[in-house]
Design an enzyme around this catalytic site. Structure first.
Site, short mmCIF file in Angstrom:
data_model
loop_
_atom_site.label_atom_id
_atom_site.label_comp_id
_atom_site.label_asym_id
_atom_site.label_seq_id
_atom_site.Cartn_x
_atom_site.Cartn_y
_atom_site.Cartn_z
N LYS A 1 0.82 -1.21 0.00
CA LYS A 1 0.00 0.00 0.00
C LYS A 1 0.85 1.27 0.00
O LYS A 1 0.54 2.23 -0.70
CB LYS A 1 -0.94 0.00 1.21
CG LYS A 1 -2.00 -1.09 1.18
CD LYS A 1 -3.02 -0.93 2.28
CE LYS A 1 -3.93 0.25 2.02
NZ LYS A 1 -4.75 0.09 0.80
N THR B 1 -14.85 5.66 1.07
CA THR B 1 -15.17 5.21 -0.27
C THR B 1 -16.25 4.12 -0.19
O THR B 1 -16.25 3.30 0.72
CB THR B 1 -13.93 4.65 -0.99
OG1 THR B 1 -13.39 3.54 -0.25
CG2 THR B 1 -12.87 5.73 -1.12
N ASP C 1 -20.84 3.30 -5.30
CA ASP C 1 -21.67 4.40 -4.80
C ASP C 1 -20.86 5.66 -4.53
O ASP C 1 -21.35 6.60 -3.90
CB ASP C 1 -22.41 3.98 -3.53
CG ASP C 1 -23.47 2.92 -3.81
OD1 ASP C 1 -24.07 2.97 -4.89
OD2 ASP C 1 -23.66 2.04 -2.95
N ASP D 1 -5.42 2.71 -3.31
CA ASP D 1 -4.17 3.43 -3.05
C ASP D 1 -4.05 4.66 -3.95
O ASP D 1 -3.62 5.72 -3.51
CB ASP D 1 -2.98 2.50 -3.26
CG ASP D 1 -2.99 1.34 -2.28
OD1 ASP D 1 -3.40 1.55 -1.13
OD2 ASP D 1 -2.60 0.23 -2.66
#
Length: 302
Positions: free
Chosen positions: A52, A206, A210, A240
């Site tokens: 990440k 997030t 949607d 990321d």
């Protein structure tokens, strides 16, 4: 804590430094993911850079022209190759330590729809330290939870500019660390798993198809719809890329709704790329592409 200036027009963004994980991703792609105890044949194997932290640093470099990575790899071929790949993408790799441990590795299964299952072997990521690392006043700092949380807390204490935390994978957050965050970024599952985020000063969440939203002190104040994507290749690096883009957009002075729309557009481009460190356009291109009135929504939702 440093608060980004809200503006309808972007200003010159500060530089972004990422403290976090660096992995070699070993990925097997098949038509579907196996059930427990099941073997699925016909897979395609590939190895590529991941982690990440590294994914976010590379995304930031591709969006903004440069970034800096603080992390650790092993003294092995995988570590050397990962450093070379990051440097080639425009990442300053001077603060990546070469330690006496195997380079971190992620074993990834991906199905035909881009969904994935991941097992991470931390390796050198467990030895990340900030010895000799300094941060400037104009530097935004982005961390995740794939390295020791005490290291992340130390980074937050040392940060002189804007400090953002991608609280993934989900874990209880040290109270002092949360207090020092100018921004926390999570997906909807992580938001549910970390109750302390309900009262955090600034949280971006997030929601997949949607879209995304920003909460200030628990109140939803801005949102942006998702960009519809039909040609999904890989979802691993999308979150990321979203994180790097959102921090850069906010630090460039964009209002919350527009910054979310920019990050959503970056994430959409990321899922179209099979790489965990996808090719991206300059941030300015996404800013302009999302400037249309129907591309953002920053109205408060009561």
């Amino acid at each position: 804590m440093s608060t980004p200036v809200q503006s309808s027009a972007p200003i010159l963004s500060s530089s972004l430094t990422v403290v976090g994980s660096i992995n070699l991703d070993v990925t097997a792609t098949a038509g579907r993911l196996p059930s427990p105890g099941e073997t699925v044949g016909g897979g395609v194997l590939r190895q590529q850079p991941g982690g990440k932290g590294a994914n976010q640093a590379v995304a930031a470099a591709r969006l903004a022209g440069s970034s800096r990575m603080v992390g650790a790899v092993g003294q092995d071929d995988a570590g050397l190759n990962l450093i070379t790949a990051m440097s080639g993408a425009g990442v300053d790799v001077q603060d990546i330590a070469k330690v006496d441990a195997a380079t971190g590795t992620a074993l990834v299964l991906v199905d035909g729809e881009g969904e994935n299952q991941i097992v991470v072997c931390p390796g050198a990521n467990g030895l990340v330290a900030l010895d000799g690392v300094t941060f400037r006043d104009d530097e935004a700092l982005l961390c995740q939870l794939e390295v020791d949380q005490d290291v992340v807390l130390e980074a937050a204490r040392r940060a002189k500019g804007f400090f953002a935390l991608n609280a993934a994978p989900a874990a209880p957050i040290i109270p002092e660390l949360l207090e020092r965050c100018d921004l926390v970024i999570v997906n909807e599952t992580e938001y549910e798993l970390i109750p302390a985020l309900r009262n955090a000063p600034l949280v971006a969440v997030t929601y997949g198809g949607d879209g995304s939203a920003i909460f200030v002190d628990g109140e939803r104040v801005a949102e942006a719809p998702a960009v519809r994507v039909t040609d999904i290749a890989n979802t691993i690096g999308a979150g990321d890329a979203f994180c790097a883009a959102l921090v850069l957009a906010l630090q460039s002075g964009l209002e919350y709704g527009h910054a979310l729309a920019v990050a959503n557009a970056v994430g959409a481009d990321a899922v179209r790329d099979a790489s965990s460190q996808p090719a991206l356009k300059p941030l300015e291109d996404y800013v302009e592409a999302t400037r249309l009135p129907d591309a953002t929504s920053s109205a408060a939702t009561k």
